[in-house]
Design an enzyme around this catalytic site. Structure first.
Site, PDB file in Angstrom:
ATOM      1  N   GLY A 110     -38.640  10.026  -4.183  1.00 34.98           N
ATOM      2  CA  GLY A 110     -39.565  10.054  -3.060  1.00 34.98           C
ATOM      3  C   GLY A 110     -40.211   8.710  -2.823  1.00 34.98           C
ATOM      4  N   VAL A 151     -45.018  10.247  -3.717  1.00 30.37           N
ATOM      5  CA  VAL A 151     -44.770  10.714  -5.081  1.00 30.37           C
ATOM      6  C   VAL A 151     -45.449   9.804  -6.100  1.00 30.37           C
ATOM      7  CG1 VAL A 151     -42.976  11.141  -6.816  1.00 30.37           C
ATOM      8  CG2 VAL A 151     -42.625  11.865  -4.443  1.00 30.37           C
ATOM      9  N   GLY A 152     -45.288   8.499  -5.939  1.00 31.15           N
ATOM     10  CA  GLY A 152     -45.912   7.577  -6.887  1.00 31.15           C
ATOM     11  C   GLY A 152     -47.420   7.724  -6.931  1.00 31.15           C
ATOM     12  N   GLU A 184     -43.051 -15.279  -4.808  1.00 32.75           N
ATOM     13  CA  GLU A 184     -41.806 -14.693  -5.310  1.00 32.75           C
ATOM     14  C   GLU A 184     -40.936 -14.322  -4.102  1.00 32.75           C
ATOM     15  OE1 GLU A 184     -40.454 -11.571  -8.733  1.00 32.75           O
ATOM     16  OE2 GLU A 184     -41.971 -10.880  -7.317  1.00 32.75           O
ATOM     17  N   GLY A 232     -43.039   5.820  -2.650  1.00 41.27           N
ATOM     18  CA  GLY A 232     -44.104   5.427  -3.544  1.00 41.27           C
ATOM     19  C   GLY A 232     -45.472   5.923  -3.115  1.00 41.27           C
ATOM     20  N   PRO A 233     -45.852   5.756  -1.837  1.00 39.49           N
ATOM     21  CA  PRO A 233     -47.175   6.226  -1.415  1.00 39.49           C
ATOM     22  C   PRO A 233     -47.346   7.735  -1.481  1.00 39.49           C
ATOM     23  CG  PRO A 233     -46.315   4.582   0.117  1.00 39.49           C
ATOM     24  CD  PRO A 233     -45.183   4.949  -0.796  1.00 39.49           C
ATOM     25  N   LYS A 273     -39.745   8.554 -11.454  1.00 44.39           N
ATOM     26  CA  LYS A 273     -39.755   8.358 -10.010  1.00 44.39           C
ATOM     27  C   LYS A 273     -38.971   7.086  -9.715  1.00 44.39           C
ATOM     28  CE  LYS A 273     -41.309   6.438  -6.825  1.00 44.39           C
ATOM     29  NZ  LYS A 273     -40.593   5.663  -5.718  1.00 44.39           N
ATOM     30  N   CYS A 308     -36.864 -10.168 -11.536  1.00 41.79           N
ATOM     31  CA  CYS A 308     -38.233 -10.617 -11.784  1.00 41.79           C
ATOM     32  C   CYS A 308     -38.279 -11.830 -12.689  1.00 41.79           C
ATOM     33  CB  CYS A 308     -39.048  -9.474 -12.378  1.00 41.79           C
ATOM     34  SG  CYS A 308     -38.333  -8.781 -13.889  1.00 41.79           S
ATOM     35  N   GLU A 340     -45.298  -4.265 -14.870  1.00 42.49           N
ATOM     36  CA  GLU A 340     -44.472  -5.477 -14.844  1.00 42.49           C
ATOM     37  C   GLU A 340     -44.222  -5.782 -13.380  1.00 42.49           C
ATOM     38  OE1 GLU A 340     -41.920  -7.745 -13.905  1.00 42.49           O
ATOM     39  OE2 GLU A 340     -40.345  -6.511 -14.819  1.00 42.49           O
TER      40      GLU A 340
END
Length: 541
Positions: free
Chosen positions: A258, A263-264, A436, A260-261, A227, A336, A302
């Site tokens: 797709g 498909v993830g 960050e 995240g909310p 994904k 990151c 991560e």
């Protein structure tokens, strides 16, 4: 950004190819134009390293890779992919649904027993073919990443693509000798594939981060559902084209783009998924962990960092500070592992501020396809707004702006650009020192003595990366041992693809790369064999 386009499988095909069953397999770019890939014309770019001229035709992908074929999407909803340097559409992909995610998991689950049962050499064979195809396609992939991410093209080729190739090469070299089976006293300890893995990857270093998960997962015998981020998915679709030419059994690799909310989340909570490996934000990590808890599946995260770059008092200040600013501005600060906190001795603080400001001012921000460019744009208008808000916040907090600022770079009114920015007179309690920012912003923090430097470095919610500079390697190593972070570079040492990568604290859990990246996708089984029984041969299976 979503839009509605016809949900036709032929939307993925070049105009000169028909949507036939045989066209479900993407062809090598060195042989024929790829099905599901970009149009086969000169502006689509060579397979070699040459950068293509702007503009290139938009790439509209019209299908998802599920069960070994390009599958028409369930809806007409799509995600538009923007070139962040020109604010123009460079492509689009289907906005996958939860049902499509579930079908991808079912395809992966059906493929798992046969794939896991193959000998290691049989699983490595498709990966060797993938290496050949990726090497031939490196130039095109670099063009694609430069357009959808905005990273300077020479860095997209030399870092993003080359490191992705390096990950694949390293595993092909080391996996044959990995201890998948070993004797421990009277037992045989077996490392077996965990099962179906959902790999959820971000937009900033997309191809590399996919490869860090995909290659070891496939090699140990897992099957995968990818994904990618909807902001930069085109390179992953291209990877799927190449994977389709590697003789992988249907369902071993699946690709569902797709939100995240949608498909993830469907992948994280699916009982058929044995493991979720996610690189992304803390918010995404918390959400995935919560959803995965319902089926007690393994979760590898991560989640970013706020890494400290400690310059000790005996270090070459010009080298250490200059390198630190350039590293923090890599990929326009959208990394990151950026060393966004620069810690310098109080006695040398003024000199360090001058070097940092001069280095930032020397960096060239501009068109990703200009070979002179050091920094491209940020990924989106929302990202630019967030970074600018942090810059303004730093000024309100009382930090001294010594380079850059919230204003657009001169001559770059179009594109999501932010100037390389340096703040002085910062203490570790300021939000710009703790949050960050994910942009080209470095804060300089003074310290008094090594203990103070270590205290400041460890006073963070994150613990992903860091650096120490000293004239003495032994002294630098002693400080590195005290920093609560997953990786530390001493005196600018190069990135090691064989060493583990991952974080402490809120930077996540688990490790990628090297042997640790292999173990991440393995279950461990102990088989007890009595002393009176015949000895058995062990080794890779």
């Amino acid at each position: 950004m979503t839009e509605t386009l016809p949900a036709s499988p032929s939307a993925t095909l070049p105009a000169n190819r028909a949507a036939t069953p045989s066209a479900n397999r993407a062809a090598s770019p060195s042989v024929t134009p790829p099905v599901g890939g970009p149009p086969a014309d000169p502006s689509a770019g060579p397979a070699g390293d040459g950068a293509t001229a702007r503009p290139a035709p938009p790439v509209h992908r019209g299908a998802l890779w599920i069960g070994g074929r390009w599958t028409p999407p369930d809806t007409c909803e799509r995600f538009t992919v923007l070139d962040p340097a020109r604010e123009e559409v460079v492509g689009s992909v289907p906005a996958g649904t939860a049902d499509e995610a579930r079908r991808a998991v079912e395809a992966a689950a059906a493929a798992f027993p046969g794939w896991a049962a193959l000998p290691l050499e049989a699983r490595l064979r498709p990966l060797r073919r993938l290496l050949e195809l990726l090497e031939a396609d490196a130039g095109f992939l670099a063009d694609t990443i430069a357009r959808e991410v905005g990273m300077p093209r020479h860095l997209a080729r030399g870092v993003q693509v080359e490191f992705a190739l390096g990950v694949l090469r390293s595993y092909l070299e080391t996996l044959p000798s990995h201890p998948f089976e070993q004797r421990v006293g009277g037992s045989v300890v077996l490392r077996e594939p965990v099962g179906v893995v959902a790999c959820i990857t971000p937009w900033n270093v997309p191809l590399l981060l996919v490869m860090q998960k995909l290659v070891p997962a496939l090699a140990v015998g897992c099957t995968v559902v990818l994904k990618p981020s909807e902001l930069a998915p085109l390179n992953t679709f291209r990877l799927a084209d190449l994977l389709a030419e590697c003789d992988l059994p249907p369902g071993v690799v699946n690709l569902v783009s797709g939100a995240g909310p949608v498909v993830g989340s469907a992948l994280a909570e699916h009982p058929g998924v044995a493991m979720v490996s996610l690189t992304g934000s803390q918010r995404a990590g918390r959400s995935v962990s919560t959803l995965a808890a319902g089926t007690v599946k393994r979760v590898h995260l991560e989640l970013g960092g706020k890494s400290a770059n400690i310059v000790l008092d005996d270090a070459d200040l010009e080298t250490a500070v200059g390198a630190g600013i350039r590293q923090a501005c890599f990929n326009s600060g959208q990394a990151c592992l950026a060393w966004s906190r620069l810690l310098v001795p109080e006695a040398r603080y003024g000199e360090a501020v001058e070097i940092a400001a001069a280095t930032a001012a020397s960096l060239r921000t501009g068109d990703p396809f200009d070979p002179r460019t050091d920094l491209g744009p940020l990924i989106s208008g929302a990202a630019r707004a967030r970074v600018r808000d942090h810059i303004r916040l730093g000024e309100r907090e009382g930090a001294r702006l010594v380079a850059g600022g919230a204003a657009a770079p001169e001559g770059l009114d179009r594109g999501f650009y932010v100037r390389p920015t340096v703040f002085a007179d910062v203490h570790n309690g300021m939000r710009i020192a703790r949050e960050e920012i994910f942009g080209p912003v470095t804060v300089l923090i003074p310290y008094v003595g090594e203990d103070d430097a270590v205290r400041i470095a460890n006073d963070s919610d994150y613990g992903l990366h860091g650096a120490v500079w000293s004239a003495s390697t032994e002294r630098a190593l002693a400080v590195a041992r005290r920093i609560r972070t997953g990786r530390v570079d001493v005196n600018g040492a190069p990135f090691n693809l064989l060493a583990p990568f991952g974080g402490y604290k809120r930077s996540g859990n688990g490790r990628e790369l090297g042997d640790w990246g292999v173990e991440a996708f393995c279950e461990v089984k102990a088989v007890q064999i009595g002393s009176g029984q015949a000895q058995v041969e062990i080794g890779a299976r």
